[in-house]
Design an enzyme around this catalytic site. Structure first.
Site, mmCIF file in Angstrom:
data_model
loop_
_atom_site.group_PDB
_atom_site.id
_atom_site.type_symbol
_atom_site.label_atom_id
_atom_site.label_comp_id
_atom_site.label_asym_id
_atom_site.label_seq_id
_atom_site.Cartn_x
_atom_site.Cartn_y
_atom_site.Cartn_z
ATOM 1 N N ASP A 67 0.840 -1.194 0.000
ATOM 2 C CA ASP A 67 0.000 0.000 0.000
ATOM 3 C C ASP A 67 0.879 1.249 0.000
ATOM 4 O OD1 ASP A 67 -2.135 1.868 0.476
ATOM 5 O OD2 ASP A 67 -3.210 0.301 1.577
ATOM 6 N N HIS A 76 -0.265 3.773 1.431
ATOM 7 C CA HIS A 76 -0.704 4.363 2.688
ATOM 8 C C HIS A 76 -0.574 3.349 3.819
ATOM 9 C CE1 HIS A 76 -2.921 6.104 -0.750
ATOM 10 N NE2 HIS A 76 -2.592 7.255 -0.174
ATOM 11 N N ASP A 117 -3.003 2.911 6.285
ATOM 12 C CA ASP A 117 -4.320 2.413 6.712
ATOM 13 C C ASP A 117 -4.346 2.174 8.214
ATOM 14 O OD1 ASP A 117 -4.944 2.579 4.072
ATOM 15 O OD2 ASP A 117 -4.998 0.434 3.700
ATOM 16 N N ASP A 139 -3.241 -3.304 -2.139
ATOM 17 C CA ASP A 139 -3.919 -2.117 -2.649
ATOM 18 C C ASP A 139 -3.207 -1.721 -3.939
ATOM 19 O OD1 ASP A 139 -4.759 0.543 -3.157
ATOM 20 O OD2 ASP A 139 -5.209 0.850 -1.037
#
Length: 298
Positions: free
Chosen positions: A121, A123, A125, A225
């Site tokens: 990812d 990010h 999360d 992701d």
């Protein structure tokens, strides 16, 4: 590796800022995921999509947008994933926004008591209602799975926490909020940012990551992701961040995961056909899935 794969789609976009990611499961199927995996000799069962309640109006609870609907969808997903695990099959979940990881991890963790997770990812999360700048729940699933955040998210599936920090690795991070950085440092979470990937190379990063999540665990879940990849290679995502993992680096990472033979479940999320170019990102997702399941040139 378990060659019996059960696919389930989650057409949920309520955890995200932009509409359209609810069409991700359809886009991935249209890109030929079933045929591609069947060509590899895998036994594929497509269980269709989880039903998602569409709200008539915008709702927000304690800086959690669409909390009721997100909890409802993930509770259903946790049950389906648990059933798949009970049947001895491999759950492959198609998103939908990344809030669906709440349900996937809950379902898998019922059967894997010391679950490892590789989280690809851009990010972290790792936000909670207290730290999130947006209130979007797709920025909270890893925190909630670790036991941090709103009790309704934390307790999806009826137990918490689902994960221990020492069993989790984030790969590809390049956009972290202040609260996420503080939580990472506080709990000692292993994170390979793009700095480490550039400096060490993806092969060494994956060697270390696989060793980390395989140590004292009874299975590894892959949560990927598509915004972990660079927008040049995966343009159809809701929260693109330049300077990400390349197409080839992504394949190498998943090829190494396949060689390690540690995966027990996987999800591929955040494909948004509205923002895509000729379904390119869904096709990338399918290609990466084939690598994760052991597809090779020779």
């Amino acid at each position: 590796m378990n060659k019996n794969i059960s696919i389930v789609g989650v057409p949920l976009d309520l955890g995200a800022d932009r509409r359209g990611v609810d069409m991700g499961p359809s886009a991935i199927r249209y890109a030929g995921v079933v045929a591609r995996l069947e060509q590899m000799g895998l036994n594929i069962q497509d269980r269709g999509d989880i039903s998602v309640t569409r709200p008539h109006r915008f709702t927000e609870t304690e800086n959690h947008k669409y909390l009721d609907e997100v909890v409802e969808a993930n509770t259903k997903l946790a049950e389906v994933v648990s059933e798949i695990m009970q049947e001895g099959r491999f759950p492959l979940v198609l998103g939908g926004d990344h809030s669906i990881a709440l349900g996937t991890v809950a379902g898998v963790a019922r059967h894997k008591k010391n679950l490892g997770v590789i989280w690809f990812d851009a990010h972290g999360d790792l936000n909670t209602g207290e730290t999130s700048p947006s209130g979007n729940i797709h920025g909270m699933p890893l925190a909630a799975s670790l036991g941090f955040g709103h009790e309704r998210l934390v307790n999806i599936g009826g137990f918490a926490p689902k994960l221990q920090p020492e069993n989790v690795v984030i790969i590809g991070a390049r956009d972290l909020d202040r609260g996420e950085r503080e939580l990472i440092k506080r709990i000692g979470l292993k994170v390979f940012t793009m700095h480490e990937i550039d400096k060490l190379g993806m092969a060494r990063v994956m060697e270390e990551a696989i060793a980390h999540v395989s140590r004292q665990t009874d299975g590894v879940h892959l949560s990927l992701d598509l915004d972990g990849l660079d927008p040049h290679d995966a343009p159809g995502v809701g929260t693109p961040v330049i300077g990400g993992i390349s197409y080839r680096e992504g394949h190498l990472a998943l090829e190494m995961l396949a060689e390690a033979d540690v995966l027990c479940s996987a999800e591929f999320v955040e494909v948004n056909p509205i923002l895509d170019r000729e379904n390119a990102t869904a096709r990338v997702a399918v290609a990466l899935m084939s690598s994760a399941f052991g597809d090779k040139l020779l």
